[in-house]
Enzyme design. Structure first.
Site, PDB file in Angstrom:
ATOM      1  N   GLY A  11      30.759  39.963  44.562  1.00 18.18           N
ATOM      2  CA  GLY A  11      30.041  41.146  44.105  1.00 18.18           C
ATOM      3  C   GLY A  11      30.531  41.507  42.722  1.00 18.18           C
ATOM      4  CB  SER A  13      33.259  45.042  37.885  1.00 19.67           C
ATOM      5  OG  SER A  13      34.303  45.944  37.680  1.00 19.67           O
ATOM      6  N   GLY A  16      32.899  47.436  45.479  1.00 22.01           N
ATOM      7  CA  GLY A  16      33.539  47.796  46.738  1.00 22.01           C
ATOM      8  C   GLY A  16      34.187  46.642  47.479  1.00 22.01           C
ATOM      9  CG  ASP A  38      40.457  42.524  39.922  1.00 18.62           C
ATOM     10  OD1 ASP A  38      39.773  41.934  39.064  1.00 18.62           O
ATOM     11  OD2 ASP A  38      40.075  43.554  40.500  1.00 18.62           O
TER      12      ASP A  38
END
Length: 184
Positions: A11, A13, A16, A38
């Site tokens: 998904g 940024s 969720g 990340d």
């Protein structure tokens, strides 16, 4: 049919994914590790976090990826697959900036493993609001990525966090994993 060994969340940024991943750890009966892109970025040398050879963040939210970043990302992906082959269950929190090509790279390293592909959608305006509230993202990234990462993609399960809480999305995903185990 074997149970999922890997759950790949894709998904944009601020969609969720990280919240869903944490909730999956709470609702799934087995222990699952969460590994996100990340974290990969955070452990890279600073010169690769802002350079042409690493990962770059433009003022308009566009993200570019250089050759040295891609080399380290490939090694990271192989490492994730090795952990799964060694017995760990892993939730991967990723952003398929390259669309189908990004998924194909994961498919290659996860070949032979049971993978659940999950699309995490969120309305661009809602994701942009979350991005501002977070304060740790380049403004515009969420809006740019909201649909981009899903182009040409097919999933086993899709969830939408626009109006649905992370725990509810995790329960939908966990229900799929549990139903697979029940069929065994």
């Amino acid at each position: 049919m074997p149970s999922a060994q890997v759950i790949v969340l894709n998904g944009g940024s601020s969609s969720g994914k990280s919240g869903i991943a944490r909730c999956l750890q709470a609702v799934l009966p087995e222990a699952w590790l969460v590994i996100g892109v990340d974290t990969l970025i955070d452990v890279m040398p600073p010169r690769l976090q802002l350079g042409a050879e690493g990962i770059g963040f433009a003022d308009d939210g566009e993200v570019t990826v250089g050759a040295e970043f891609r080399l380290l990302e490939d090694a990271w992906m192989e490492g994730v697959a090795a952990m799964v082959r060694a017995g760990a269950r892993v939730v991967v929190d990723d952003v398929f900036l390259g669309g189908v090509e990004s998924r194909q790279r994961w498919e290659k390293v996860l070949h032979g493993l049971e993978v659940l592909w999950v699309g995490v959608r969120c309305d661009a305006a809602v994701a942009a609001g979350r991005e501002v509230a977070r304060g740790d993202r380049v403004a515009g990234m969420a809006a740019v990525q909201a649909e981009l990462v899903h182009r040409g993609m097919s999933y086993d399960v899709e969830v939408d966090t626009t109006r649905t809480e992370a725990v509810e999305c995790a329960e939908v995903i966990a229900g799929w994993v549990t139903s697979v185990e029940d069929r065994r």
